[in-house]
Design a protein around this motif. Structure first.
Motif, mmCIF file in Angstrom:
data_model
loop_
_atom_site.group_PDB
_atom_site.id
_atom_site.type_symbol
_atom_site.label_atom_id
_atom_site.label_comp_id
_atom_site.label_asym_id
_atom_site.label_seq_id
_atom_site.Cartn_x
_atom_site.Cartn_y
_atom_site.Cartn_z
ATOM 1 N N ASP A 106 60.484 11.418 86.777
ATOM 2 C CA ASP A 106 60.265 10.167 86.039
ATOM 3 C C ASP A 106 58.890 10.170 85.371
ATOM 4 O OD1 ASP A 106 62.767 9.188 86.552
ATOM 5 O OD2 ASP A 106 62.143 7.657 87.978
ATOM 6 N N GLU A 108 56.236 11.736 86.081
ATOM 7 C CA GLU A 108 55.101 12.036 86.943
ATOM 8 C C GLU A 108 55.104 13.521 87.294
ATOM 9 O OE1 GLU A 108 51.647 11.266 89.125
ATOM 10 O OE2 GLU A 108 52.778 9.894 87.816
ATOM 11 N N SER A 127 54.603 9.845 96.129
ATOM 12 C CA SER A 127 54.111 8.624 95.490
ATOM 13 C C SER A 127 55.114 8.062 94.486
ATOM 14 C CB SER A 127 52.788 8.916 94.772
ATOM 15 O OG SER A 127 52.948 9.951 93.808
ATOM 16 N N VAL A 128 55.998 8.923 93.972
ATOM 17 C CA VAL A 128 57.016 8.477 93.017
ATOM 18 C C VAL A 128 58.295 8.054 93.728
ATOM 19 C CG1 VAL A 128 58.491 9.169 91.088
ATOM 20 C CG2 VAL A 128 56.101 9.898 91.168
ATOM 21 N N TRP A 130 59.139 7.408 96.950
ATOM 22 C CA TRP A 130 59.239 6.401 98.019
ATOM 23 C C TRP A 130 59.491 5.012 97.469
ATOM 24 C CZ3 TRP A 130 60.914 8.974 101.502
ATOM 25 C CH2 TRP A 130 60.270 9.970 102.203
ATOM 26 N N THR A 131 59.204 4.787 96.193
ATOM 27 C CA THR A 131 59.503 3.489 95.583
ATOM 28 C C THR A 131 60.920 3.438 95.041
ATOM 29 O OG1 THR A 131 58.672 4.199 93.408
ATOM 30 C CG2 THR A 131 57.082 3.225 94.941
ATOM 31 N N ARG A 132 61.689 4.542 95.201
ATOM 32 C CA ARG A 132 63.034 4.624 94.636
ATOM 33 C C ARG A 132 64.092 5.011 95.673
ATOM 34 N NH1 ARG A 132 59.174 5.876 91.139
ATOM 35 N NH2 ARG A 132 59.376 5.544 88.881
ATOM 36 N N GLN A 135 67.900 4.907 95.190
ATOM 37 C CA GLN A 135 68.066 4.809 93.744
ATOM 38 C C GLN A 135 68.158 6.242 93.199
ATOM 39 O OE1 GLN A 135 65.272 2.019 91.899
ATOM 40 N NE2 GLN A 135 65.004 1.000 93.872
ATOM 41 N N GLN A 157 66.025 8.841 102.027
ATOM 42 C CA GLN A 157 64.859 8.750 102.904
ATOM 43 C C GLN A 157 64.540 10.077 103.575
ATOM 44 O OE1 GLN A 157 65.139 5.850 106.104
ATOM 45 N NE2 GLN A 157 62.967 5.374 105.901
#
Length: 245
Positions: A106, A108, A127-128, A130-132, A135, A157
């Protein structure tokens, strides 16, 4: 190469492609080209000379990713002809640009462990992703300013994967016996002894990982429960590890 075809083993100039529609690279480095109008799958062995044409192309990658996992991407024109190992910057982090190659999650850039014409090894940027969780993320390879078509993959996960002795995810696990020697069929682990396994994709840790930075004391430990299963002649056996980090 194509058994029984007049252009079998012929020079490239004598066996032109007709409407090629796709490429793939297997884990041994063999390139396959879908030669649509010739109704053939063309095989180019790893030892063959390939001339760089056009942007990089991703042939295969895992269908799910985990933050911090070591990931191999296979394809065409992903890196230099001669393999280049990862480089650490002055702060001790793996650089995200290696011999003209970048891998983007994405947009990054990811820390790079290795880059070569048909393979790139990266550390999935936690860092990218874990927010997804649950998804998806788009992976693209950029080579000397040219970018591959993005591949959309799911984010989970955890998905533990053991390293193997052949480095291709097949056969014998990479393992050390209690005395520090390499475990193998000719050097099995003694009964009731400790065996060390090497894995990636275990999920979130405490303390959290820093993208591209080697682990240091205190070593990160998985937050999710860890168990190890063995397949025995009398059936599977699950056990709790003595230690996991």
């Amino acid at each position: 190469r194509n058994q029984g075809w007049p252009q079998e083993n012929a020079p490239a100039a004598m066996a032109p492609l007709q409407r090629p529609s796709g490429v793939a690279v297997d884990r041994n480095g063999t390139l396959y080209i879908s030669d649509t109008a010739n109704h053939r799958i063309r095989e180019v062995p790893e030892a063959s000379t390939c001339i760089r044409v056009g942007p990089p192309a991703i042939g295969s990658v895992d269908n799910v990713v985990v933050g911090g996992k070591i990931l191999s991407i296979f394809g065409v024109n992903l890196g230099p002809a001669e393999g280049a190992p990862g480089v650490f910057d002055s702060s001790g982090r793996l650089e995200s640009s290696l011999a003209g190659t970048k891998v983007l999650f994405d947009e990054e850039p990811a820390p790079l462990l290795y880059a070569q014409y048909n393979q790139v090894n990266v550390v999935v940027p936690a860092s990218v992703v874990w927010t997804r969780i649950h998804q998806s993320v788009t992976i693209a390879v950029e080579r000397e300013g040219e970018r591959s078509t993005g591949i959309r993959v799911a984010v989970v996960q955890a998905k533990p994967t053991l390293f193997t002795a052949d480095s291709f995810g097949r056969g014998q696990a990479l393992a050390l016996n209690q005395d520090g020697t390499r475990n193998s069929a000719s050097n099995p682990a003694p009964k009731a002894s400790v065996v060390t396994l090497f894995a990636t994709g275990e999920g979130p840790t405490e303390p959290p990982r820093e993208d591209g930075r080697p682990a240091s004391d205190p070593l990160p430990r998985p937050l999710l429960r860890v168990s190890v299963s063995f397949r025995l002649p009398l059936g599977p056996l699950a056990t709790e590890p003595i230690d996991a980090h």
